[in-house]
Design a protein around this motif. Structure first.
Motif, short mmCIF file in Angstrom:
data_model
loop_
_atom_site.label_atom_id
_atom_site.label_comp_id
_atom_site.label_asym_id
_atom_site.label_seq_id
_atom_site.Cartn_x
_atom_site.Cartn_y
_atom_site.Cartn_z
N SER A 1 24.36 104.34 -51.34
CA SER A 1 23.20 103.46 -51.56
C SER A 1 21.93 104.05 -50.95
O SER A 1 20.89 104.08 -51.59
CB SER A 1 23.49 102.08 -50.98
OG SER A 1 23.76 102.17 -49.60
N GLU B 1 15.65 99.58 -49.02
CA GLU B 1 17.07 99.26 -49.14
C GLU B 1 17.33 97.80 -48.78
O GLU B 1 18.21 97.15 -49.35
CB GLU B 1 17.95 100.20 -48.32
CG GLU B 1 19.43 99.94 -48.61
CD GLU B 1 20.37 101.10 -48.42
OE1 GLU B 1 19.92 102.23 -48.22
OE2 GLU B 1 21.59 100.86 -48.49
N ASP C 1 21.19 105.21 -42.07
CA ASP C 1 21.55 105.89 -43.31
C ASP C 1 20.37 106.61 -43.94
O ASP C 1 20.46 107.77 -44.35
CB ASP C 1 22.11 104.88 -44.32
CG ASP C 1 23.22 104.04 -43.72
OD1 ASP C 1 23.71 104.42 -42.65
OD2 ASP C 1 23.58 103.01 -44.32
N LYS D 1 30.46 94.59 -48.63
CA LYS D 1 29.70 94.17 -47.47
C LYS D 1 28.93 92.87 -47.71
O LYS D 1 28.79 92.05 -46.83
CB LYS D 1 28.74 95.28 -47.08
CG LYS D 1 28.55 95.33 -45.61
CD LYS D 1 27.94 96.61 -45.13
CE LYS D 1 26.78 97.03 -45.98
NZ LYS D 1 26.36 98.37 -45.79
N SER E 1 27.31 106.04 -47.68
CA SER E 1 25.92 105.73 -47.99
C SER E 1 25.39 106.28 -49.31
O SER E 1 24.33 106.88 -49.36
CB SER E 1 25.01 106.21 -46.87
OG SER E 1 24.98 105.23 -45.90
MG MG Z 1 25.29 101.65 -47.89
#
Ligand code: MG
Ligand code: NG1
Length: 524
Positions: A173, A207, A218, A266, A171
């Motif tokens: 991100s 996100e 996350d 993903k 994670s």
């Molecule tokens: Mg991620």
């Protein structure tokens, strides 16, 4: 059952500042970032914002079905040094990264209603651009706090550095989005009085602006975590987080993250992987509700967690405790076997799934309504759907989360010499989870299967893939004194690690302990 601790509140910035433990260990890194900021922007930063990555210890592919998960923040993190800009257009942002492969970017939001939004700030969803994560953090702050015309956002300069390996299931991100959301909040003096729960909510929405249909695990762990404990995060009937102490002090043990070095994109594969799992598990809830006579509105996209509450007859808004949830999961797991939601091919009992037509028939809905509710909002690609396997994984994995939590809580009150057996129990649950992810959720890959097997052979208590899967990182529970030997063993036996040395190797495989969630450091 211990009551879930409500999500704490940031009353002032000082309350999250400073995180002394981090500063002690990482002071030099913070100083370097501040010096670099001054060199590049000609002034000192006002704040350094920190947001960690996370490793999920138990509970994958269940957060989007609203079942609780058990992640911990990792020590690896994203740091952003930030300072306000005095000149230029209101709200203009310049971002730089200490890693020169991420190039300098500057952008300003444009006021004006676009698609029902008050601001527009173009985020290119077709390309993976690093500054998209910074923009995503900005967007939510603009939409929440700058909707009337009197106040304009303050522009800022931002310098980023990070140690969470990108695209590895840890994670990076979420760490980027949480850090950038916090940066824009703090520079615009909007952080005061905000609860961590509010911050999670904004960060999850932010996100999703980069283009994924994810659950909230996350961002919750990046924001709410504590050092020395994992977090039991539940999403239903509302977000709550309970710190779970880990029995890792005697014998001293750590979680080792090992990157398979298989990068799973993903977004590119979502039609056959992540998003398909989301649809299959939602369809499973629909079919179960239909078969078991559980009330469900025709256009309702009920999750498996919501279905379970209705099946158990829990009143709306009422919260069941962990024991009742555990019992419910055990019952429904058995029920699922009796219902046989898919056909096996008859030869070796392998589930071959159902066709779209069969799935629609089983749902009790017309094809038109089924397609509108389950297929129109997301792009997926499959000829057969695995309702039984996905449901089986979700219920069993949710049960393992509760068992993992229970083992940890019990070990915290037991005699210290029982900690070793608690570690074995946790390891067993991790291995069972890996088996379920590989066979029922089908989100593992040959490299991940190999790495988890090698980890166990090299003496781990247990090992599993973490996060979305199809590559990325494994997490293994290992006795601390065995870690160097453990890493050597894996390096020798896992072909993609042959030839890695120094930083390359420590980027790929490294021990980590739970770390604190996001914090803001103010320069005085
Ligand atoms: Mg991620
Ligand atoms: P990662 O591994 O970070 O891509 C994804 C989802 C989580 C969760 C896990 C599987 C995002 C941003 N996160 O995590 O919400 O569903 O997969 O458990 O897509």
């Amino acid at each position: 059952m211990a009551a879930a601790v409500p999500v704490p509140v940031f009353t002032t910035i000082e309350q999250v500042f400073p995180d002394a433990a981090v500063l002690l260990k990482q002071g030099a890194r913070y100083n370097l970032l501040a010096e670099q900021f001054e060199e590049r922007f000609g002034k000192k930063p006002m704040y350094i914002v920190r947001a960690p990555g996370r490793v999920n210890l138990m509970g994958d592919h269940i957060d989007y079905q609203l079942f609780g998960v058990l992640p911990a923040a990792v020590e690896r993190d994203v740091l952003m040094a930030v300072g306000p800009r005095d000149e230029g257009d209101p709200g203009r942002v310049t971002v730089q990264n200490l890693d020169s492969k991420y190039t300098r970017q500057t952008f300003a939001p444009v006021k004006g209603s676009v698609g029902g939004q008050d601001w527009s700030l173009s985020i290119d969803k077709t390309q993976l651009r690093w500054e998209s994560y910074v923009k995503a953090g900005y967007y939510g702050v603009l939409e929440k706090f700058f909707t009337d015309n009197d106040e304009l956002p303050r522009g800022l300069d931002l310098l980023v550095t990070g140690t969470v390996p990108a695209g590895s299931g840890l994670s990076s991100s979420a760490a980027m989005v949480v850090a950038s959301t916090l940066s824009f909040l703090v520079i615009n003096e909007k952080l005061e009085g905000m609860s961590k729960g509010d911050l999670v909510k904004i960060a999850v929405e932010n996100e999703q602006r980069v283009g994924v249909n994810s659950g909230g695990m996350d961002q919750s762990s990046s924001v709410i975590s504590n050092a020395d404990s994992a977090l039991y995060i539940t999403f239903f009937p509302h977000l709550s987080a309970e710190p779970i102490p880990l029995p890792i002090t005697s014998p001293r043990s750590v979680f080792v993250c090992a990157n398979s070095l298989v990068v799973s994109d993903k977004v590119v594969h979502s039609r056959t992987r992540y998003n398909l799992r989301v649809v299959e598990s939602l369809a499973c809830a629909r079919v179960l509700a239909h078969r078991l006579g559980v009330p469900i509105g025709e256009t309702e996209k009920l999750t498996l967690r919501e279905f379970l509450d209705r099946w158990l007859g829990v009143k709306k808004g009422e919260e069941i405790d962990a024991d009742a949830l555990k019992k419910g999961l055990e019952y429904i797991g058995k029920e699922l076997d009796v219902l046989k939601l898919a056909e096996s091919d008859g030869s070796n009992g392998t589930e071959i799934g159902v066709t779209l037509e069969e799935m629609i028939e089983m749902s009790g809905l017309s094809a038109e309504v089924f397609k509108k509710v389950y297929l129109s909002w997301v792009d997926i690609d499959a000829t057969r759907f695995q309702l039984y396997k996905r449901g089986k994984h979700v219920f069993a994995e949710a049960l393992r989360v509760l068992e993992f939590r229970e083992v940890c809580l019990r070990a915290a009150t037991d005699a210290p010499d029982d900690a070793g057996s608690a570690l074995c129990e946790l390891g067993r649950l991790m291995n069972e989870s890996q088996k379920s992810l590989a066979e029922l959720c089908e989100s593992s890959c040959p490299e991940a299967d190999l790495l988890t097997r090698l980890a166990n052979e090299a003496g781990a208590y247990g090992s599993r893939i973490t996060g979305a899967g199809w590559g990325g990182c494994m997490v293994s529970l290992v006795e601390e004194e065995r870690v160097p030997e453990f890493i050597e063993n894996i390096k020798a036996l896992y072909p993609p690690y042959h030839g890695l040395k120094g930083d390359e190797l420590s980027e790929a495989i490294f021990p980590t302990k739970p770390s604190n969630g996001a914090s803001v450091f103010k320069f005085t």
